[in-house]
Design an enzyme around this catalytic site. Structure first.
Site, PDB file in Angstrom:
ATOM      1  N   CYS A   2       0.793  -1.259   0.088  1.00 35.44           N
ATOM      2  CA  CYS A   2       0.072  -0.066   0.082  1.00 35.44           C
ATOM      3  C   CYS A   2       0.821   1.107   0.063  1.00 35.44           C
ATOM      4  O   CYS A   2       2.015   1.347   0.300  1.00 35.44           O
ATOM      5  CB  CYS A   2      -0.844   0.317   1.325  1.00 35.44           C
ATOM      6  N   ARG A  27       5.033   0.827  -6.135  1.00 30.89           N
ATOM      7  CA  ARG A  27       4.990  -0.008  -4.882  1.00 30.89           C
ATOM      8  C   ARG A  27       4.292  -1.364  -5.273  1.00 30.89           C
ATOM      9  O   ARG A  27       4.226  -2.328  -4.391  1.00 30.89           O
ATOM     10  CB  ARG A  27       4.469   0.616  -3.933  1.00 30.89           C
ATOM     11  N   TRP A  74      -2.870  -2.730  -1.707  1.00 28.86           N
ATOM     12  CA  TRP A  74      -2.535  -3.976  -2.271  1.00 28.86           C
ATOM     13  C   TRP A  74      -3.186  -5.148  -1.303  1.00 28.86           C
ATOM     14  O   TRP A  74      -2.976  -5.047  -0.258  1.00 28.86           O
ATOM     15  CB  TRP A  74      -0.985  -4.167  -2.074  1.00 28.86           C
ATOM     16  N   ASN A 100      -1.561   1.675   5.917  1.00 23.31           N
ATOM     17  CA  ASN A 100      -0.608   0.501   5.186  1.00 23.31           C
ATOM     18  C   ASN A 100      -0.158  -0.459   6.508  1.00 23.31           C
ATOM     19  O   ASN A 100       0.186   0.038   7.523  1.00 23.31           O
ATOM     20  CB  ASN A 100       0.483   1.370   4.716  1.00 23.31           C
ATOM     21  N   GLY A 101      -0.105  -1.781   6.026  1.00 21.23           N
ATOM     22  CA  GLY A 101       0.313  -2.489   7.232  1.00 21.23           C
ATOM     23  C   GLY A 101      -0.697  -3.574   7.383  1.00 21.23           C
ATOM     24  O   GLY A 101      -1.574  -3.750   6.511  1.00 21.23           O
ATOM     25  N   GLU A 499      18.692 -16.037 -10.238  1.00 19.89           N
ATOM     26  CA  GLU A 499      18.085 -14.415 -10.218  1.00 19.89           C
ATOM     27  C   GLU A 499      17.618 -14.181 -11.706  1.00 19.89           C
ATOM     28  O   GLU A 499      16.731 -13.546 -11.895  1.00 19.89           O
ATOM     29  CB  GLU A 499      19.301 -13.517  -9.887  1.00 19.89           C
ATOM     30  N   LYS A 503      13.820 -13.147 -12.598  1.00 20.57           N
ATOM     31  CA  LYS A 503      13.505 -11.946 -13.426  1.00 20.57           C
ATOM     32  C   LYS A 503      12.471 -12.420 -14.270  1.00 20.57           C
ATOM     33  O   LYS A 503      11.523 -11.558 -14.747  1.00 20.57           O
ATOM     34  CB  LYS A 503      14.565 -11.273 -13.947  1.00 20.57           C
ATOM     35  N   GLU A 506       8.835 -13.131 -12.786  1.00 13.49           N
ATOM     36  CA  GLU A 506       8.274 -11.820 -12.353  1.00 13.49           C
ATOM     37  C   GLU A 506       7.477 -10.956 -13.318  1.00 13.49           C
ATOM     38  O   GLU A 506       6.350 -10.470 -13.181  1.00 13.49           O
ATOM     39  CB  GLU A 506       9.153 -11.004 -11.674  1.00 13.49           C
ATOM     40  N   HIS A 522      19.592 -34.649 -12.150  1.00 17.67           N
ATOM     41  CA  HIS A 522      19.025 -35.291 -10.796  1.00 17.67           C
ATOM     42  C   HIS A 522      17.399 -35.214 -11.019  1.00 17.67           C
ATOM     43  O   HIS A 522      16.780 -35.244  -9.972  1.00 17.67           O
ATOM     44  CB  HIS A 522      19.649 -35.043  -9.519  1.00 17.67           C
ATOM     45  N   LYS A 621       6.506  -3.478  -4.681  1.00 12.90           N
ATOM     46  CA  LYS A 621       7.933  -3.369  -4.582  1.00 12.90           C
ATOM     47  C   LYS A 621       8.755  -3.358  -2.988  1.00 12.90           C
ATOM     48  O   LYS A 621       9.739  -3.890  -2.920  1.00 12.90           O
ATOM     49  CB  LYS A 621       8.192  -1.918  -5.003  1.00 12.90           C
TER      50      LYS A 621
HETATM   51  C1  F6R Z   1      12.518  -9.287  -7.173  1.00 17.55           C
HETATM   52  C2  F6R Z   1      12.315  -8.513  -6.150  1.00 17.55           C
HETATM   53  C3  F6R Z   1      11.921  -9.051  -4.788  1.00 17.55           C
HETATM   54  C4  F6R Z   1      12.654  -8.577  -3.584  1.00 17.55           C
HETATM   55  C5  F6R Z   1      12.349  -9.045  -2.423  1.00 17.55           C
HETATM   56  C6  F6R Z   1      13.157  -8.496  -1.182  1.00 17.55           C
HETATM   57  O1  F6R Z   1      12.748  -8.654  -8.226  1.00 17.55           O
HETATM   58  O2  F6R Z   1      12.101  -7.392  -6.282  1.00 17.55           O
HETATM   59  O3  F6R Z   1      12.114 -10.648  -4.763  1.00 17.55           O
HETATM   60  O4  F6R Z   1      13.993  -8.563  -3.747  1.00 17.55           O
HETATM   61  O5  F6R Z   1      10.895  -8.650  -2.163  1.00 17.55           O
HETATM   62  O6  F6R Z   1      13.054  -7.094  -1.113  1.00 17.55           O
HETATM   63  P1  F6R Z   1      14.002  -6.106  -0.439  1.00 17.55           P
HETATM   64  O7  F6R Z   1      15.241  -6.390  -0.941  1.00 17.55           O
HETATM   65  O8  F6R Z   1      13.507  -4.854  -0.633  1.00 17.55           O
HETATM   66  O9  F6R Z   1      14.163  -6.742   1.220  1.00 17.55           O
END
Ligand code: F6R
Length: 626
Positions: A2, A27, A74, A100-101, A499, A503, A506, A522, A621
């Site tokens: 949020c 976000r 959110w 938010n929370g 990673e 990417k 996502e 395996h 985010k």
């Molecule tokens: C992937 C991504 C998420 C964050 C994860 C941790 O692209 O952005 O997987 O890496 O939510 O977020 P932070 O680094 O803000 O703790």
């Protein structure tokens, strides 16, 4: 998660709120709303969908008023819908709240309030908080036992918010408006971020600095358990929820407006990928003595002897930051010979971890607000471990609860999919590994100097690699309709495979798995057929011969191979369907460059599939809930 924005002052609030909500779109959210005090009454507009849907819904309706609150939700409690969107009103519409929370004890509070006659319209925990504040406001402390209630003579809503928040278990950042009070509102936080911007007879409140930055650089980061009264004609008043007075600590915001705009790129993600030569340089800036090659990490300097003596380092993180942590494990163990364990913060917090005061716990987080990481840190602190942070967002919660740490200085990352924050985290981890190999003398000085030279060269190598963008786009075109992808890597580049897969899934919604290449036989090998693209990181020196065997296994089963190879490679090139050439680099630092083509590949595939690259569905985010 949020987003919150609020304004009180002399300007029209509505355009400030909408622009602020747009700045917070990154976000992640699924509904939006605003509340304004207009002619003393509170008017609320809210709608499921994007801010643009909200604007369409509002149309020509009255949006006057110079005080207001705005919110992007959110969904957690209840689906994205108009009724569940914020702001939420009290029973008689006297108050309006954005939140938010998560209020963890909302169902028990709701039950008590329902017994007292409160009727709820939404499924949300936030509406329960609004009614709790209203109930305390109307009935004093019959719900809440607060000895200070009777002899305190400050404004009643201010008091009601403080008293009500004593009953709340969970996390909140809130702003509350009061009908008939167009000069002021109240803001409070615990566990969810909130920044107050101070203008000229005006105040701004937001979840982060991005909606505030163009109006003022004077900010206050509210601390956990604090409530602020923001009256445009008065100085800020801050109290704790236990009614202690606090002196506001006003800081200067160091961000610039350009840093949160797209700067000519189509998407923030692309801008952030292309920014990496600069962001990595910024991460290193001032941390390598150009004459001696010594590394200076001011934020952990006082703990160096403790780290040298440590039995182990435990890295806790989530998502992309966890992948950076895995690379940290390889590089710190390899160079500094310190035992490193990497844990998902969400698992660590619930597994009754074995920790002592000889352990060092490092939390890695772009946002510095990730709820799981914060809770894991709390446990580490309870058990006596030294806690440090590697964070991007200055002043974020993790930076405040840890004993020390290293900022990544990558600049604001707006694209939901993390790119430049990841390479900045890996850079910091490389600096840490190099610093401790120097202190522990685990690497000969000559090799150390070569590694430093190589690290300094990385931004130039990335620059070169970025010029392959068009070639990578062509590969993306071939594979954009695939349903599955496999990413393989070994050693330092196994986490890069993870990673790369993250990417892709996502932002393009293609199922992708990352695997250590040797593990393929395996199990995952069963998936390989002519339809399956396989991205293999096959740069020289990183178990090159072994990787070639793994590549042969893939080819023998008809898989389509996209290989990341070192420039000049002949062997893999002769087998793979597509190759992307990487500048030569020391094994330890290859993750920093090998990830770049994988970021670009995901970006182009997502774009070709018409996906919302910067705001992928369901993602946030900054994940401030469990
Ligand atoms: C992937 C991504 C998420 C964050 C994860 C941790 O692209 O952005 O997987 O890496 O939510 O977020 P932070 O680094 O803000 O703790």
């Amino acid at each position: 998660m949020c987003g919150i924005v609020a304004y009180v002052g002399g300007r029209r609030a509505f355009p400030i709120l909408i622009k602020g909500l747009q700045r917070l779109e990154y976000r992640g959210y699924d509904s939006a709303g605003v509340g304004l005090i207009n002619d003393k009454k509170i008017i609320t507009y809210k709608q499921a969908g994007k801010v643009s849907d909200l604007l369409e819904f509002i149309g020509d309706s009255d949006t006057s008023g110079s005080i207001g609150i705005g919110h992007t939700r959110w969904a957690t409690h209840g689906p994205p819908s108009q009724i569940n969107s914020h702001p939420h009103s009290s029973s008689n519409s006297q108050f309006s709240l954005i939140h938010n929370g998560i209020i963890e004890n909302y169902s028990s509070l709701k039950k008590v309030l329902e017994e007292k006659g409160h009727v709820f319209k939404s499924d949300t925990d936030s509406e329960v908080l609004m009614h709790l504040i209203e109930d305390v406001y109307n009935n004093g402390n019959d719900l809440v036992d607060d000895p200070k209630w009777d002899d305190d003579d400050d404004n009643t809503l201010f008091k009601a918010i403080r008293v009500a928040l004593n009953e709340v278990v969970g996390a909140y950042a809130i702003v509350v408006l009061e009908e008939g009070n167009p000069n002021e509102f109240y803001a409070a936080r615990k566990g969810s971020p909130l920044v107050i911007g101070i203008g000229n007879s005006e105040y701004f409140v937001a979840s982060d600095a991005s909606p505030i930055i163009e109006y003022t650089d004077k900010v206050i980061y509210l601390e956990d358990g604090e409530v602020a009264k923001l009256n445009k004609n008065q100085d800020v008043v801050i109290k704790t929820i236990l009614n202690e007075d606090k002196s506001p600590y006003i800081q200067k915001l160091e961000q610039s407006l350009e840093s949160i705009e797209k700067g000519g790129f189509d998407h923030f993600m692309l801008k952030e990928i292309f920014e990496q030569p600069k962001s990595i340089t910024d991460t290193m800036r001032g941390r390598i003595n150009p004459k001696t090659n010594d590394i200076i990490l001011g934020g952990i300097k006082e703990f160096e002897s403790q780290i040298v003596a440590a039995e182990r380092i435990i890295i806790i993180a989530c998502g992309t930051s966890w992948h950076a942590g895995l690379i940290g494990e390889y590089i710190i163990e390899d160079l500094a010979r310190i035992n490193v364990e990497v844990e998902y913060a969400s698992e660590f917090r619930y597994k009754n971890p074995i920790l002592t005061n000889k352990d060092i716990v490092i939390a890695i987080s772009q946002s510095g607000e990730t709820a799981d990481t914060l809770s894991a840190l709390e446990i580490a602190q309870e058990k006596g471990a030294l806690t440090l942070g590697i964070c991007n967002v200055v002043g974020s919660s993790i930076t405040r609860v840890t004993s020390g740490g290293v900022y990544t200085h990558a600049g604001p990352e707006i694209g939901v999919a993390s790119t430049k924050a990841f390479t900045a985290q890996v850079t910091v981890l490389s600096l840490i590994a190099l610093r401790f190999c120097q202190l522990k003398k685990t690497v000969p000085r000559g090799n150390y100097n070569f590694l430093i030279k190589e690290l300094i060269e990385i931004p130039k190598k990335i620059e070169k690699l970025l010029s392959l963008n068009k070639d990578i786009m062509k590969i993306a075109m071939v594979f954009k309709d695939a349903s599955n992808f496999l990413y393989l890597g070994r050693g330092f580049n196994f986490p890069v495979a993870l990673e790369g897969a993250l990417k892709l899934k996502e932002i393009s919604y293609i199922h992708a798995e990352g695997y250590p290449a040797a593990e393929m036989k395996h199990g995952p090998i069963a998936l390989i057929d002519e339809e399956m693209p396989i991205v293999v990181i096959a740069t020289r020196k990183e178990n090159y011969e072994k990787i070639i065997s793994n590549i042969q296994e893939v080819k023998a089963r008809g898989g389509k191979l996209i290989a990341i190879v070192t420039e000049g490679d002949i062997e893999v090139k002769s087998i793979a369907d597509y190759c992307i050439e990487i500048p030569k680099c020391f094994r330890e630092l290859t993750p920093l460059i090998n990830i770049i083509p994988l970021q670009l590949l995901s970006y182009h595939i997502a774009l070709m599939r018409n996906c919302d690259v910067d705001q992928p569905r369901n993602l946030a985010k900054s994940v401030t809930v469990e």
